[in-house]
Design a protein around this motif. Structure first.
Motif, PDB file in Angstrom:
ATOM      1  N   TYR A   1       0.397   4.606  12.519  1.00 41.41           N
ATOM      2  CA  TYR A   1       0.413   4.146  11.128  1.00 41.41           C
ATOM      3  C   TYR A   1       1.745   3.433  10.852  1.00 41.41           C
ATOM      4  O   TYR A   1       1.798   2.449  10.115  1.00 41.41           O
ATOM      5  CB  TYR A   1       0.234   5.313  10.158  1.00 41.41           C
ATOM      6  CG  TYR A   1      -1.054   6.084  10.359  1.00 41.41           C
ATOM      7  CD1 TYR A   1      -1.166   7.411   9.962  1.00 41.41           C
ATOM      8  CD2 TYR A   1      -2.169   5.476  10.952  1.00 41.41           C
ATOM      9  CE1 TYR A   1      -2.341   8.114  10.151  1.00 41.41           C
ATOM     10  CE2 TYR A   1      -3.344   6.187  11.147  1.00 41.41           C
ATOM     11  CZ  TYR A   1      -3.424   7.504  10.750  1.00 41.41           C
ATOM     12  OH  TYR A   1      -4.588   8.204  10.949  1.00 41.41           O
ATOM     13  N   PHE A   2       2.821   3.938  11.471  1.00 39.89           N
ATOM     14  CA  PHE A   2       4.123   3.287  11.331  1.00 39.89           C
ATOM     15  C   PHE A   2       4.077   1.902  11.971  1.00 39.89           C
ATOM     16  O   PHE A   2       4.603   0.930  11.413  1.00 39.89           O
ATOM     17  CB  PHE A   2       5.192   4.159  12.001  1.00 39.89           C
ATOM     18  CG  PHE A   2       6.570   3.553  12.038  1.00 39.89           C
ATOM     19  CD1 PHE A   2       7.237   3.372  13.240  1.00 39.89           C
ATOM     20  CD2 PHE A   2       7.223   3.178  10.867  1.00 39.89           C
ATOM     21  CE1 PHE A   2       8.523   2.841  13.284  1.00 39.89           C
ATOM     22  CE2 PHE A   2       8.506   2.636  10.901  1.00 39.89           C
ATOM     23  CZ  PHE A   2       9.147   2.472  12.111  1.00 39.89           C
ATOM     24  N   VAL A   3       3.434   1.801  13.130  1.00 43.41           N
ATOM     25  CA  VAL A   3       3.306   0.503  13.796  1.00 43.41           C
ATOM     26  C   VAL A   3       2.518  -0.452  12.888  1.00 43.41           C
ATOM     27  O   VAL A   3       2.846  -1.644  12.793  1.00 43.41           O
ATOM     28  CB  VAL A   3       2.605   0.655  15.162  1.00 43.41           C
ATOM     29  CG1 VAL A   3       2.254  -0.698  15.762  1.00 43.41           C
ATOM     30  CG2 VAL A   3       3.502   1.434  16.131  1.00 43.41           C
ATOM     31  N   LEU A   4       1.514   0.058  12.193  1.00 46.30           N
ATOM     32  CA  LEU A   4       0.743  -0.784  11.268  1.00 46.30           C
ATOM     33  C   LEU A   4       1.643  -1.291  10.148  1.00 46.30           C
ATOM     34  O   LEU A   4       1.570  -2.459   9.747  1.00 46.30           O
ATOM     35  CB  LEU A   4      -0.439   0.004  10.697  1.00 46.30           C
ATOM     36  CG  LEU A   4      -1.393  -0.765   9.786  1.00 46.30           C
ATOM     37  CD1 LEU A   4      -2.063  -1.909  10.549  1.00 46.30           C
ATOM     38  CD2 LEU A   4      -2.456   0.174   9.203  1.00 46.30           C
ATOM     39  N   TYR A   5       2.506  -0.423   9.654  1.00 47.74           N
ATOM     40  CA  TYR A   5       3.469  -0.824   8.625  1.00 47.74           C
ATOM     41  C   TYR A   5       4.360  -1.950   9.149  1.00 47.74           C
ATOM     42  O   TYR A   5       4.599  -2.952   8.465  1.00 47.74           O
ATOM     43  CB  TYR A   5       4.308   0.394   8.213  1.00 47.74           C
ATOM     44  CG  TYR A   5       5.598   0.054   7.502  1.00 47.74           C
ATOM     45  CD1 TYR A   5       6.805   0.035   8.185  1.00 47.74           C
ATOM     46  CD2 TYR A   5       5.599  -0.257   6.146  1.00 47.74           C
ATOM     47  CE1 TYR A   5       7.980  -0.283   7.536  1.00 47.74           C
ATOM     48  CE2 TYR A   5       6.774  -0.579   5.486  1.00 47.74           C
ATOM     49  CZ  TYR A   5       7.967  -0.583   6.193  1.00 47.74           C
ATOM     50  OH  TYR A   5       9.142  -0.911   5.553  1.00 47.74           O
ATOM     51  N   LEU A   6       4.841  -1.792  10.397  1.00 48.65           N
ATOM     52  CA  LEU A   6       5.691  -2.823  10.989  1.00 48.65           C
ATOM     53  C   LEU A   6       4.926  -4.134  11.152  1.00 48.65           C
ATOM     54  O   LEU A   6       5.471  -5.221  10.931  1.00 48.65           O
ATOM     55  CB  LEU A   6       6.212  -2.349  12.358  1.00 48.65           C
ATOM     56  CG  LEU A   6       7.178  -1.168  12.343  1.00 48.65           C
ATOM     57  CD1 LEU A   6       7.478  -0.715  13.764  1.00 48.65           C
ATOM     58  CD2 LEU A   6       8.469  -1.523  11.621  1.00 48.65           C
ATOM     59  N   ALA A   7       3.661  -4.021  11.532  1.00 46.53           N
ATOM     60  CA  ALA A   7       2.852  -5.228  11.733  1.00 46.53           C
ATOM     61  C   ALA A   7       2.636  -5.951  10.404  1.00 46.53           C
ATOM     62  O   ALA A   7       2.671  -7.190  10.349  1.00 46.53           O
ATOM     63  CB  ALA A   7       1.514  -4.864  12.366  1.00 46.53           C
ATOM     64  N   PHE A   8       2.410  -5.193   9.338  1.00 40.26           N
ATOM     65  CA  PHE A   8       2.283  -5.815   8.014  1.00 40.26           C
ATOM     66  C   PHE A   8       3.582  -6.532   7.650  1.00 40.26           C
ATOM     67  O   PHE A   8       3.556  -7.648   7.141  1.00 40.26           O
ATOM     68  CB  PHE A   8       1.951  -4.750   6.964  1.00 40.26           C
ATOM     69  CG  PHE A   8       0.500  -4.686   6.621  1.00 40.26           C
ATOM     70  CD1 PHE A   8      -0.414  -4.178   7.527  1.00 40.26           C
ATOM     71  CD2 PHE A   8       0.028  -5.142   5.400  1.00 40.26           C
ATOM     72  CE1 PHE A   8      -1.763  -4.139   7.230  1.00 40.26           C
ATOM     73  CE2 PHE A   8      -1.331  -5.101   5.088  1.00 40.26           C
ATOM     74  CZ  PHE A   8      -2.226  -4.599   6.006  1.00 40.26           C
ATOM     75  N   SER A   9       4.705  -5.885   7.907  1.00 44.11           N
ATOM     76  CA  SER A   9       6.008  -6.507   7.601  1.00 44.11           C
ATOM     77  C   SER A   9       6.165  -7.803   8.374  1.00 44.11           C
ATOM     78  O   SER A   9       6.653  -8.803   7.832  1.00 44.11           O
ATOM     79  CB  SER A   9       7.152  -5.559   7.961  1.00 44.11           C
ATOM     80  OG  SER A   9       7.098  -4.406   7.168  1.00 44.11           O
ATOM     81  N   SER A  10       5.755  -7.787   9.638  1.00 46.33           N
ATOM     82  CA  SER A  10       5.915  -8.997  10.443  1.00 46.33           C
ATOM     83  C   SER A  10       4.989 -10.088   9.920  1.00 46.33           C
ATOM     84  O   SER A  10       5.352 -11.266   9.883  1.00 46.33           O
ATOM     85  CB  SER A  10       5.623  -8.705  11.916  1.00 46.33           C
ATOM     86  OG  SER A  10       4.232  -8.573  12.134  1.00 46.33           O
ATOM     87  N   PHE A  11       3.791  -9.702   9.500  1.00 46.29           N
ATOM     88  CA  PHE A  11       2.829 -10.693   8.989  1.00 46.29           C
ATOM     89  C   PHE A  11       3.356 -11.327   7.701  1.00 46.29           C
ATOM     90  O   PHE A  11       3.277 -12.552   7.513  1.00 46.29           O
ATOM     91  CB  PHE A  11       1.489 -10.014   8.744  1.00 46.29           C
ATOM     92  CG  PHE A  11       0.394 -10.962   8.360  1.00 46.29           C
ATOM     93  CD1 PHE A  11      -0.052 -11.044   7.046  1.00 46.29           C
ATOM     94  CD2 PHE A  11      -0.186 -11.787   9.302  1.00 46.29           C
ATOM     95  CE1 PHE A  11      -1.048 -11.922   6.696  1.00 46.29           C
ATOM     96  CE2 PHE A  11      -1.187 -12.687   8.962  1.00 46.29           C
ATOM     97  CZ  PHE A  11      -1.628 -12.743   7.650  1.00 46.29           C
TER      98      PHE A  11
END
Lengths: 298, 156
Positions: free
Chosen positions: A39-49
């Motif tokens: 879920y943290f990785v998903l948060y990071l991916a949203f930030s990158s997007f």
């Protein structure tokens, strides 16, 4: 001495894995933390997007793709950026939704590695993402765990062992940092140079880094004008890093060391304006309430 | 990979080997620092109390002389390309200075330095500074400086 040896053996991570695998709660907790990581990785991916436009505005002349991005040489830069971020987001989604399946964990890992390689392809490596990639790598090795209660104990044991390996990688980063400092400290000492054993060392580090980067932390001036206090912090951090060689094997110490390590990161930020954000989540996740620190009957 | 393929001891051994492989690769390949493998030997070496350091100073921009030479790092964000971290400025400056000092072909290093500067007609000089980091940080005092060479930007 025999009592001490016996006590050490009882507290060790491997004994904890042994005993805690006999019941389900530690494994269930570890499984929850694995989910939390994705879920943290998903948060990071949203930030990158959401930051894609910033990546697209970077000068293409500075883009020197790391080896894993070998395909980027054949594709326009904008397409590379969009694909890397999109694939990272896709991998993060499948990892978050299907973390129990190894295939999805592999896809998430590939997304992380591609993104990490991309942001490290502009002249300076981003080292914080190594921690995320390493944890994702060890999590790929987790055994299948449809249900912590019903699987054989050996599956729970392997699960906890892989979880410990991911934890150990975090500690290893600090071990390496401390080892490097110690080796070079003796090297400089024997060469008659100012070393980490000198009370001036912290002040020199802070002043030199500040000159090189053109930035300063909130406490940079304090460290430079109070070198002995700065040295206490610098030497203390080196000792803390070296102590990880031992602490990694004793889960009951993880919480205290987690607080100390994060405090060290805060001190480094205040003294040198170096922000290392990734450990905040990972140290809290793996160390503050480690499944391996749960009590078990002697 | 079927999970029952390995005994627990084998599985644990594989995990430990993988853990140990990381620092082994990182240390062995330290100079090249391949992607992902980093020694984490950060701030191991204490900077010397007296140092020499190259510095690029901008002399003119847009065909006009600057009121005073401006260090490239001080001009970061205004006269330099965006998105490049400060350590990269130092790295390129040092590579350029080193190539000149050693008498090597400095064209690549020069191009990398000049790619930091936005204005295509800028002129700049390469200086060698001798200073104490602590004294310089506190008061800006330089012990001495030596001009190595001056250049007009030749590359876009």
């Amino acid at each position: 001495m025999n009592n001490l040896t016996a006590y050490i053996k009882k507290q060790s991570a491997f004994r904890a894995i042994d005993r805690l695998s006999e019941r389900a709660d530690a494994t269930r907790l570890a499984d929850t933390y694995v989910a939390a990581f994705y879920y943290f990785v998903l948060y990071l991916a949203f930030s990158s997007f959401f930051g894609l436009h910033l990546l697209l505005s970077r000068p293409v002349s500075n883009f020197d793709p790391a080896a894993i991005l070998f395909w980027a040489a054949y594709v326009p830069y904008d397409s590379v950026a969009v694909f890397v971020v999109a694939f990272f987001l896709f991998g993060a989604f499948v990892g978050a939704l299907g973390y129990r399946l190894r295939t999805f964990r592999i896809v998430a890992l590939l997304g992380i590695l591609q993104y990490h390689a991309f942001i490290s392809s502009f002249g300076a490596r981003d080292h914080g993402w190594i921690l995320i990639g390493a944890v994702a790598f060890f999590f790929v090795l987790l055994p299948a765990l449809p249900d912590a209660e019903s699987v054989p104990a050996i599956v729970r044991k392997k699960f906890l062992a892989a979880f410990w390996a991911a934890t150990a990688f975090l500690f290893m980063v600090y071990m390496l940092a401390g080892t490097g400092k110690l080796i070079v400290a003796f090297e400089q000492l024997f060469q008659g140079q100012v070393s980490s054993f000198s009370f001036q060392s912290a002040a020199l580090h802070v002043a030199d880094w500040s000159i090189q980067t053109g930035s300063a932390g909130l406490l940079s001036a304090f460290v430079v004008t109070h070198p002995f206090i700065g040295w206490l912090g610098h030497f203390g951090i080196m000792c803390l890093q070296l102590s990880c060689f031992i602490v990694v094997f004793f889960p009951r110490l993880y919480r205290v060391w987690g607080v100390l390590l994060l405090s060290a990161h805060l001190a480094i930020f205040l003294a040198m304006d170096i922000a290392f954000v990734e450990p905040a989540f990972l140290i809290a996740l793996f160390l503050f309430a480690s499944p391996l620190a749960l009590r078990f009957p002697e | 990979m079927r999970d029952s393929l390995f005994s627990y001891k084998t599985y644990l051994a594989v995990l430990i080997v993988l853990l140990l492989a990381y620092p082994a690769v990182a240390v062995y390949e330290e100079k090249d620092e391949p992607f992902f493998f980093f020694t984490w030997f950060v701030f191991s070496r204490v900077p010397a109390p007296v140092q020499t350091s190259p510095e690029i100073r901008l002399l003119s921009v847009g065909g006009k002389n600057l009121p005073a030479p401006v260090s490239l790092l001080d001009a970061k964000g205004t006269l330099t390309q965006p998105g490049i971290p400060s350590p990269e400025f130092m790295r390129r400056t040092e590579a350029f200075a080193s190539a000149l000092k050693e008498g090597e072909d400095s064209s690549t290093a020069r191009a990398l330095v000049e790619s930091l500067i936005i204005d295509p007609t800028a002129s700049y000089e390469l200086i060698e500074l001798t200073y104490s980091p602590i004294a310089y940080w506190k008061t800006g005092a330089i012990m001495s400086e030596r001009r190595i060479a001056s250049f007009t930007k030749a590359h876009e």
